[in-house]
Design an enzyme around this catalytic site. Structure first.
Site, PDB file in Angstrom:
ATOM      1  N   VAL A  11       0.863  -1.172   0.000  1.00  0.00           N
ATOM      2  CA  VAL A  11       0.000   0.000   0.000  1.00  0.00           C
ATOM      3  C   VAL A  11       0.903   1.226   0.000  1.00  0.00           C
ATOM      4  O   VAL A  11       2.070   1.145   0.370  1.00  0.00           O
ATOM      5  CB  VAL A  11      -0.982   0.029   1.207  1.00  0.00           C
ATOM      6  N   SER A  12       0.348   2.350  -0.408  1.00  0.00           N
ATOM      7  CA  SER A  12       1.177   3.535  -0.637  1.00  0.00           C
ATOM      8  C   SER A  12       1.513   4.349   0.601  1.00  0.00           C
ATOM      9  O   SER A  12       2.484   5.085   0.609  1.00  0.00           O
ATOM     10  CB  SER A  12       0.492   4.450  -1.660  1.00  0.00           C
ATOM     11  N   THR A  13       0.707   4.241   1.656  1.00  0.00           N
ATOM     12  CA  THR A  13       0.984   5.034   2.864  1.00  0.00           C
ATOM     13  C   THR A  13       0.797   4.184   4.111  1.00  0.00           C
ATOM     14  O   THR A  13       0.127   3.148   4.086  1.00  0.00           O
ATOM     15  CB  THR A  13       0.032   6.253   2.968  1.00  0.00           C
TER      16      THR A  13
END
Length: 182
Positions: A11-13
Protein backbone atom coordinates in the site's frame (compact mmCIF):
# COMPACT_ATOMS: atom_id res chain seq x y z
CA UNK A 1 14.33 -28.55 -3.89
CA UNK A 2 10.93 -27.14 -2.92
CA UNK A 3 9.31 -24.53 -5.10
CA UNK A 4 7.79 -21.71 -3.07
CA UNK A 5 4.74 -19.57 -3.58
CA UNK A 6 5.59 -16.02 -2.53
CA UNK A 7 3.11 -13.22 -2.04
CA UNK A 8 3.80 -9.52 -2.39
CA UNK A 9 1.47 -6.83 -1.04
CA UNK A 10 1.94 -3.08 -0.97
CA UNK A 11 0.00 0.00 0.00
CA UNK A 12 1.18 3.54 -0.64
CA UNK A 13 0.98 5.03 2.86
CA UNK A 14 1.21 3.95 6.49
CA UNK A 15 -2.44 4.97 6.94
CA UNK A 16 -3.64 2.46 4.35
CA UNK A 17 -4.49 -1.10 5.25
CA UNK A 18 -2.94 -4.27 3.77
CA UNK A 19 -5.64 -6.64 5.09
CA UNK A 20 -7.58 -7.06 1.84
CA UNK A 21 -4.42 -7.95 -0.10
CA UNK A 22 -3.07 -10.22 2.64
CA UNK A 23 -6.40 -12.07 2.86
CA UNK A 24 -6.40 -12.69 -0.90
CA UNK A 25 -2.80 -13.94 -0.83
CA UNK A 26 -3.46 -16.28 2.11
CA UNK A 27 -6.60 -17.60 0.39
CA UNK A 28 -4.45 -18.42 -2.65
CA UNK A 29 -2.12 -20.39 -0.38
CA UNK A 30 1.16 -18.51 -0.46
CA UNK A 31 4.03 -19.81 1.67
CA UNK A 32 5.70 -16.48 2.44
CA UNK A 33 4.34 -12.93 2.15
CA UNK A 34 6.46 -9.84 1.65
CA UNK A 35 4.60 -6.61 2.34
CA UNK A 36 5.38 -2.96 2.68
CA UNK A 37 3.76 0.37 3.21
CA UNK A 38 5.41 2.79 0.86
CA UNK A 39 4.67 4.52 -2.38
CA UNK A 40 5.20 2.52 -5.53
CA UNK A 41 7.04 5.46 -7.05
CA UNK A 42 10.07 4.76 -4.85
CA UNK A 43 12.75 2.81 -6.69
CA UNK A 44 14.08 1.21 -3.53
CA UNK A 45 11.40 -0.99 -1.97
CA UNK A 46 13.22 -3.18 0.57
CA UNK A 47 10.62 -5.97 0.77
CA UNK A 48 10.37 -6.25 -3.01
CA UNK A 49 14.17 -6.40 -3.16
CA UNK A 50 14.18 -9.23 -0.59
CA UNK A 51 11.58 -11.09 -2.65
CA UNK A 52 13.56 -10.65 -5.87
CA UNK A 53 16.71 -11.89 -4.13
CA UNK A 54 14.94 -14.98 -2.81
CA UNK A 55 13.01 -16.24 -5.83
CA UNK A 56 14.43 -18.98 -8.00
CA UNK A 57 13.40 -21.14 -10.93
CA UNK A 58 10.09 -22.89 -10.37
CA UNK A 59 8.84 -20.47 -7.72
CA UNK A 60 5.59 -18.49 -8.02
CA UNK A 61 4.99 -14.85 -7.15
CA UNK A 62 1.38 -13.94 -6.39
CA UNK A 63 0.13 -10.35 -6.28
CA UNK A 64 -3.36 -9.02 -5.67
CA UNK A 65 -3.04 -6.62 -8.62
CA UNK A 66 -0.41 -5.59 -11.15
CA UNK A 67 -0.59 -2.05 -9.74
CA UNK A 68 0.79 -3.37 -6.43
CA UNK A 69 3.93 -4.68 -8.12
CA UNK A 70 5.11 -2.04 -10.57
CA UNK A 71 5.79 1.68 -10.16
CA UNK A 72 5.08 2.30 -13.81
CA UNK A 73 4.47 0.35 -16.99
CA UNK A 74 8.20 0.32 -17.60
CA UNK A 75 8.91 -0.98 -14.09
CA UNK A 76 6.22 -3.63 -14.42
CA UNK A 77 7.66 -4.78 -17.74
CA UNK A 78 11.17 -4.97 -16.25
CA UNK A 79 9.91 -7.02 -13.31
CA UNK A 80 7.94 -9.43 -15.49
CA UNK A 81 11.00 -9.84 -17.70
CA UNK A 82 13.09 -10.63 -14.62
CA UNK A 83 10.56 -13.26 -13.54
CA UNK A 84 10.64 -14.79 -17.02
CA UNK A 85 14.45 -14.91 -17.07
CA UNK A 86 14.50 -16.56 -13.63
CA UNK A 87 11.82 -19.08 -14.61
CA UNK A 88 9.39 -17.71 -12.04
CA UNK A 89 5.62 -17.92 -12.49
CA UNK A 90 3.64 -14.69 -11.90
CA UNK A 91 0.00 -14.70 -10.81
CA UNK A 92 -2.06 -11.51 -10.55
CA UNK A 93 -5.38 -12.24 -8.86
CA UNK A 94 -7.33 -9.12 -9.86
CA UNK A 95 -6.43 -9.33 -13.57
CA UNK A 96 -6.67 -13.17 -13.61
CA UNK A 97 -3.19 -13.43 -15.10
CA UNK A 98 -1.19 -16.60 -14.63
CA UNK A 99 1.97 -17.00 -16.66
CA UNK A 100 1.43 -20.77 -16.72
CA UNK A 101 -1.69 -20.18 -18.83
CA UNK A 102 -1.74 -19.43 -22.55
CA UNK A 103 -3.01 -15.90 -21.90
CA UNK A 104 -0.35 -15.31 -19.26
CA UNK A 105 2.39 -16.53 -21.60
CA UNK A 106 1.05 -14.19 -24.28
CA UNK A 107 1.15 -11.29 -21.80
CA UNK A 108 4.76 -12.12 -20.87
CA UNK A 109 5.72 -12.30 -24.54
CA UNK A 110 4.03 -8.97 -25.31
CA UNK A 111 5.62 -7.26 -22.32
CA UNK A 112 9.05 -8.61 -23.29
CA UNK A 113 8.56 -7.40 -26.84
CA UNK A 114 7.55 -3.95 -25.61
CA UNK A 115 10.60 -3.80 -23.34
CA UNK A 116 12.90 -4.79 -26.20
CA UNK A 117 11.25 -2.21 -28.46
CA UNK A 118 11.79 0.47 -25.80
CA UNK A 119 15.49 -0.48 -25.47
CA UNK A 120 15.89 -0.36 -29.26
CA UNK A 121 14.22 3.07 -29.49
CA UNK A 122 16.50 4.44 -26.76
CA UNK A 123 19.57 3.03 -28.54
CA UNK A 124 18.41 4.55 -31.86
CA UNK A 125 17.89 7.95 -30.24
CA UNK A 126 21.30 7.78 -28.61
CA UNK A 127 23.01 6.96 -31.91
CA UNK A 128 21.10 9.76 -33.68
CA UNK A 129 22.06 12.22 -30.95
CA UNK A 130 25.74 11.24 -31.18
CA UNK A 131 25.72 11.60 -34.98
CA UNK A 132 24.06 14.99 -34.69
CA UNK A 133 26.60 16.17 -32.12
CA UNK A 134 29.54 14.92 -34.21
CA UNK A 135 28.22 16.76 -37.28
CA UNK A 136 28.46 19.93 -35.18
CA UNK A 137 32.04 19.17 -34.21
CA UNK A 138 31.33 17.92 -30.71
CA UNK A 139 32.77 14.71 -29.35
CA UNK A 140 31.26 12.49 -26.71
CA UNK A 141 32.90 11.18 -23.59
CA UNK A 142 34.50 12.84 -20.65
CA UNK A 143 36.31 16.11 -21.10
CA UNK A 144 40.08 15.72 -21.26
CA UNK A 145 42.06 16.80 -18.23
CA UNK A 146 44.10 19.98 -18.52
CA UNK A 147 47.53 18.88 -19.77
CA UNK A 148 49.38 21.45 -17.66
CA UNK A 149 47.55 20.39 -14.51
CA UNK A 150 48.38 16.74 -15.24
CA UNK A 151 52.10 17.62 -15.65
CA UNK A 152 52.00 19.53 -12.36
CA UNK A 153 50.30 16.58 -10.60
CA UNK A 154 52.95 14.15 -11.90
CA UNK A 155 55.74 16.48 -10.72
CA UNK A 156 54.17 16.77 -7.28
CA UNK A 157 53.80 13.00 -7.11
CA UNK A 158 57.44 12.47 -8.06
CA UNK A 159 58.60 14.74 -5.23
CA UNK A 160 57.10 12.20 -2.79
CA UNK A 161 56.21 15.09 -0.48
CA UNK A 162 52.43 15.06 -1.05
CA UNK A 163 49.66 12.55 -0.56
CA UNK A 164 47.43 11.67 -3.48
CA UNK A 165 44.59 13.53 -1.79
CA UNK A 166 46.76 16.66 -1.46
CA UNK A 167 47.76 16.42 -5.12
CA UNK A 168 44.09 16.11 -6.10
CA UNK A 169 43.24 19.21 -4.05
CA UNK A 170 46.18 21.23 -5.39
CA UNK A 171 45.74 20.40 -9.07
CA UNK A 172 42.12 19.29 -9.51
CA UNK A 173 43.42 16.10 -11.15
CA UNK A 174 41.75 12.91 -9.98
CA UNK A 175 43.73 9.93 -8.68
CA UNK A 176 42.81 7.72 -11.68
CA UNK A 177 44.01 10.39 -14.14
CA UNK A 178 47.24 10.81 -12.21
CA UNK A 179 47.97 7.06 -12.13
CA UNK A 180 47.13 6.75 -15.82
CA UNK A 181 49.76 9.40 -16.59
CA UNK A 182 52.55 8.00 -14.41
Amino acid sequence: MKNYIFGYARVSTEAQNLDRQLDALRKYGVDVIYNEKMTGTKRDRPELTKLLDRISEGDTVVIESLSRLGRSTKDLIELTELFKCKGVRLVSLKESIDTDSSTGKLLFTLMSAIAQFERDVIADRTREGLRSARSRGRRGGRPKANAEAVKKAVKLYNTQQYTIKEIEELTGIKKSTLYRNL
